[in-house]
Write a protein that holds these residues in place. Structure first.
Motif, PDB file in Angstrom:
ATOM      1  N   SER A 328       0.826  -1.210   0.000  1.00 23.69           N
ATOM      2  CA  SER A 328       0.000   0.000   0.000  1.00 23.69           C
ATOM      3  C   SER A 328       0.858   1.257   0.000  1.00 23.69           C
ATOM      4  CB  SER A 328      -0.927  -0.001   1.220  1.00 23.69           C
ATOM      5  OG  SER A 328      -0.171  -0.049   2.428  1.00 23.69           O
ATOM      6  N   THR A 329       2.005   1.209   0.696  1.00 21.74           N
ATOM      7  CA  THR A 329       2.916   2.350   0.714  1.00 21.74           C
ATOM      8  C   THR A 329       3.552   2.549  -0.651  1.00 21.74           C
ATOM      9  OG1 THR A 329       3.416   1.883   3.038  1.00 21.74           O
ATOM     10  CG2 THR A 329       4.906   3.378   1.882  1.00 21.74           C
ATOM     11  N   GLU A 330       3.953   1.448  -1.277  1.00 23.46           N
ATOM     12  CA  GLU A 330       4.530   1.530  -2.621  1.00 23.46           C
ATOM     13  C   GLU A 330       3.518   2.118  -3.604  1.00 23.46           C
ATOM     14  OE1 GLU A 330       7.420   1.109  -3.791  1.00 23.46           O
ATOM     15  OE2 GLU A 330       8.555  -0.245  -2.491  1.00 23.46           O
ATOM     16  N   GLU A 331       2.287   1.704  -3.487  1.00 18.72           N
ATOM     17  CA  GLU A 331       1.245   2.196  -4.390  1.00 18.72           C
ATOM     18  C   GLU A 331       1.040   3.696  -4.194  1.00 18.72           C
ATOM     19  OE1 GLU A 331      -3.468   1.384  -5.506  1.00 18.72           O
ATOM     20  OE2 GLU A 331      -2.479   0.215  -3.915  1.00 18.72           O
ATOM     21  N   TRP A 332       0.983   4.126  -2.932  1.00 17.25           N
ATOM     22  CA  TRP A 332       0.834   5.545  -2.623  1.00 17.25           C
ATOM     23  C   TRP A 332       2.024   6.335  -3.164  1.00 17.25           C
ATOM     24  CZ3 TRP A 332       2.441   7.809   2.680  1.00 17.25           C
ATOM     25  CH2 TRP A 332       2.202   9.184   2.705  1.00 17.25           C
ATOM     26  N   ARG A 333       3.240   5.852  -2.883  1.00 20.59           N
ATOM     27  CA  ARG A 333       4.452   6.549  -3.328  1.00 20.59           C
ATOM     28  C   ARG A 333       4.460   6.725  -4.841  1.00 20.59           C
ATOM     29  NH1 ARG A 333       9.645   4.750  -4.936  1.00 20.59           N
ATOM     30  NH2 ARG A 333       9.085   2.585  -4.514  1.00 20.59           N
ATOM     31  N   ARG A 334       4.200   5.675  -5.560  1.00 22.51           N
ATOM     32  CA  ARG A 334       4.264   5.742  -7.023  1.00 22.51           C
ATOM     33  C   ARG A 334       3.160   6.624  -7.599  1.00 22.51           C
ATOM     34  NH1 ARG A 334       8.215   2.747  -8.755  1.00 22.51           N
ATOM     35  NH2 ARG A 334       8.950   0.948  -7.540  1.00 22.51           N
ATOM     36  N   SER A 335       2.042   6.713  -6.880  1.00 23.79           N
ATOM     37  CA  SER A 335       0.931   7.518  -7.387  1.00 23.79           C
ATOM     38  C   SER A 335       1.204   9.014  -7.310  1.00 23.79           C
ATOM     39  CB  SER A 335      -0.350   7.195  -6.607  1.00 23.79           C
ATOM     40  OG  SER A 335      -0.307   7.736  -5.294  1.00 23.79           O
ATOM     41  N   ILE A 336       2.174   9.425  -6.468  1.00 23.93           N
ATOM     42  CA  ILE A 336       2.452  10.856  -6.309  1.00 23.93           C
ATOM     43  C   ILE A 336       3.859  11.231  -6.786  1.00 23.93           C
ATOM     44  CG2 ILE A 336       0.777  11.198  -4.451  1.00 23.93           C
ATOM     45  CD1 ILE A 336       3.023  10.926  -2.430  1.00 23.93           C
ATOM     46  N   GLU A 337       4.577  10.293  -7.367  1.00 25.39           N
ATOM     47  CA  GLU A 337       5.890  10.610  -7.919  1.00 25.39           C
ATOM     48  C   GLU A 337       5.765  11.456  -9.189  1.00 25.39           C
ATOM     49  OE1 GLU A 337       8.695   6.841  -6.561  1.00 25.39           O
ATOM     50  OE2 GLU A 337       7.614   6.745  -8.476  1.00 25.39           O
ATOM     51  N   PRO A 338       6.800  12.259  -9.539  1.00 26.21           N
ATOM     52  CA  PRO A 338       8.048  12.434  -8.804  1.00 26.21           C
ATOM     53  C   PRO A 338       7.860  13.335  -7.581  1.00 26.21           C
ATOM     54  CG  PRO A 338       8.027  13.863 -10.718  1.00 26.21           C
ATOM     55  CD  PRO A 338       6.775  13.028 -10.800  1.00 26.21           C
ATOM     56  N   LEU A 339       8.589  13.007  -6.534  1.00 21.80           N
ATOM     57  CA  LEU A 339       8.513  13.749  -5.282  1.00 21.80           C
ATOM     58  C   LEU A 339       9.692  14.718  -5.211  1.00 21.80           C
ATOM     59  CD1 LEU A 339       7.452  10.767  -3.038  1.00 21.80           C
ATOM     60  CD2 LEU A 339       6.057  12.748  -3.629  1.00 21.80           C
ATOM     61  N   LYS A 340       9.365  16.002  -5.128  1.00 21.84           N
ATOM     62  CA  LYS A 340      10.389  17.029  -5.175  1.00 21.84           C
ATOM     63  C   LYS A 340      10.218  18.014  -4.026  1.00 21.84           C
ATOM     64  CE  LYS A 340      10.448  16.939 -10.254  1.00 21.84           C
ATOM     65  NZ  LYS A 340      10.336  17.754 -11.481  1.00 21.84           N
ATOM     66  N   THR A 341      11.320  18.410  -3.419  1.00 26.82           N
ATOM     67  CA  THR A 341      11.317  19.461  -2.409  1.00 26.82           C
ATOM     68  C   THR A 341      12.712  20.073  -2.339  1.00 26.82           C
ATOM     69  OG1 THR A 341      11.088  19.994  -0.067  1.00 26.82           O
ATOM     70  CG2 THR A 341      11.674  17.729  -0.588  1.00 26.82           C
ATOM     71  N   TYR A 342      12.777  21.389  -2.499  1.00 31.54           N
ATOM     72  CA  TYR A 342      14.093  22.030  -2.507  1.00 31.54           C
ATOM     73  C   TYR A 342      14.783  21.936  -1.160  1.00 31.54           C
ATOM     74  CZ  TYR A 342      11.903  26.193  -0.337  1.00 31.54           C
ATOM     75  OH  TYR A 342      11.253  27.051   0.518  1.00 31.54           O
ATOM     76  N   ARG A 343      14.035  21.774  -0.076  1.00 26.73           N
ATOM     77  CA  ARG A 343      14.664  21.717   1.244  1.00 26.73           C
ATOM     78  C   ARG A 343      15.479  20.438   1.443  1.00 26.73           C
ATOM     79  NH1 ARG A 343      11.940  25.739   4.509  1.00 26.73           N
ATOM     80  NH2 ARG A 343      12.959  27.569   3.629  1.00 26.73           N
ATOM     81  N   LEU A 344      15.225  19.434   0.616  1.00 28.41           N
ATOM     82  CA  LEU A 344      16.009  18.197   0.690  1.00 28.41           C
ATOM     83  C   LEU A 344      16.906  18.019  -0.529  1.00 28.41           C
ATOM     84  CD1 LEU A 344      13.321  15.730   2.110  1.00 28.41           C
ATOM     85  CD2 LEU A 344      15.132  16.915   3.373  1.00 28.41           C
TER      86      LEU A 344
END
Length: 362
Positions: A328-344
């Protein structure tokens, strides 16, 4: 395991005097070369050389620090704007260089960083709590973006030592100052601010190959891991009452990036405190799925506006690179990729989706 290590080893740039401290494998990615010229380098914010007397957006809200003060927030946004512009634009230019391989994007990033280094920006010792927080956020953003240049197999910084030497010296000074800002905090008050400070110093430590800075960051990471209780909560973040869930999630970014950097340098904390970080991640994910868990725990309805951007969940990338995530975590992660944040440091999906990370999943 051996295959993964072989892949990672192949990514290490062949450079004379390579540093001892290293970032995770994704930082070695080369630029993709495409025809064309970079756009004209935009004017970036002038170096921030004044005192860091920046007000809190929660000014006057009591010990929970969870009620937004509109007037203070307006002052905070105005005073912090220069710093945020630099963070975002450096990350934007580094990302453009990785995507297109065009010299102009690299020139922009180094020009801006060079200007701020020459001005000794962000080094004031006159600051508020928010001011020193802006310093450590900026250090983390700048250092993690710069690492993508320093360790890329494309070796974009080769032959540019006259430019990079003062930039790295400035990053090292900022790292020392962030340690000074946050090293004497009472243990019972250590919370997400400490994690973000430690993440910034850890990224900087790899830039300048400073084992003392790295070791300080690891010590703060160990404290963070030890703070996770048996139920998977961070007690000091529960004190944020209406924003407890948001600040649990906010803590995950620096904690997971430090876990990944520690792992890349031979320090495996995944099983510490009875697999505390995995327990924390599970609790945060459950809370995001159903905030009532945190409402029942704190007695306060949760404010969720800070959980509306996909980039707030960029911690999923290093987490799923180090642990075996649930389907379920993998499914959630892939559904919102790419994950971007300048603070990281920009595109976190790009950093952790490929290549494989050092260490086995378990």
């Amino acid at each position: 395991m051996k295959a993964w290590i072989a892949v990672l080893a192949s990514l290490v740039p062949v450079l004379a005097g390579a540093t001892d401290l290293v970032p995770p494998g994704g930082y070695y990615l080369p630029a993709t070369l495409k025809k064309g010229e970079a756009e004209t380098c935009p004017v970036v914010a002038r170096p921030y050389v004044g005192d860091l007397m920046i007000p809190s957006k929660y000014e006057g809200s009591g010990p929970a620090r969870d009620q937004l003060n509109k007037a203070s927030n307006a002052r905070y946004q105005a005073q912090a704007e220069q710093i945020r512009v630099l963070e975002k634009m450096v990350n934007k230019q580094v990302a453009a260089w990785l995507r297109l391989g065009r010299q102009g994007h690299l020139d922009c990033a180094l020009e801006w960083l060079g200007q701020w280094a020459a001005a000794e920006a962000l080094l004031s010792r006159q600051y508020t709590h928010t001011g020193k927080s802006m310093r450590k956020w900026a250090l983390g953003s700048i250092s993690s973006a710069y690492l993508r240049l320093k360790f890329s197999r494309s070796q974009p910084l080769a032959g540019r030592e006259a430019q990079t030497r003062p930039i790295e010296a400035w990053i090292g000074r900022l790292g020392q100052q962030v340690v000074a800002d946050w090293r004497d905090q009472p243990l019972e008050r250590l919370n997400n601010h400490q994690y973000w400070a430690a993440w910034a110093v850890m990224a900087a430590s790899v830039v300048v190959d400073r084992r003392d800075l790295f070791d300080w960051s690891v010590a703060q990471l160990r404290i963070g891991v030890s703070q996770v209780d048996a139920e998977g909560y961070l007690p000091n973040e529960l004190r944020r009452e209406t924003r407890a869930l948001a600040y649990h999630n906010y803590s995950m970014g620096p904690l997971m990036m430090m876990m990944a950097f520690a792992q890349a340098n031979g320090i495996d904390l995944r099983t510490d405190n009875h697999r505390a970080i995995q327990r924390l991640a599970t609790r945060v994910e459950q809370g995001i799925e159903n905030p009532r868990r945190f409402e029942e725990k704190t007695g306060f309805k949760q404010e969720l506006e800070d959980l509306q951007e996909d980039g707030k969940f960029a911690w999923l990338e290093p987490y799923c690179a180090l642990y075996r995530c649930a389907p379920s975590t993998e499914e959630w992660r892939r559904s919102i990729e790419p994950l971007k944040t300048y603070r990281l440091g920009g595109d976190i999906t790009q950093l952790f989706a490929t290549p494989p990370q050092l260490g086995e999943r378990d």
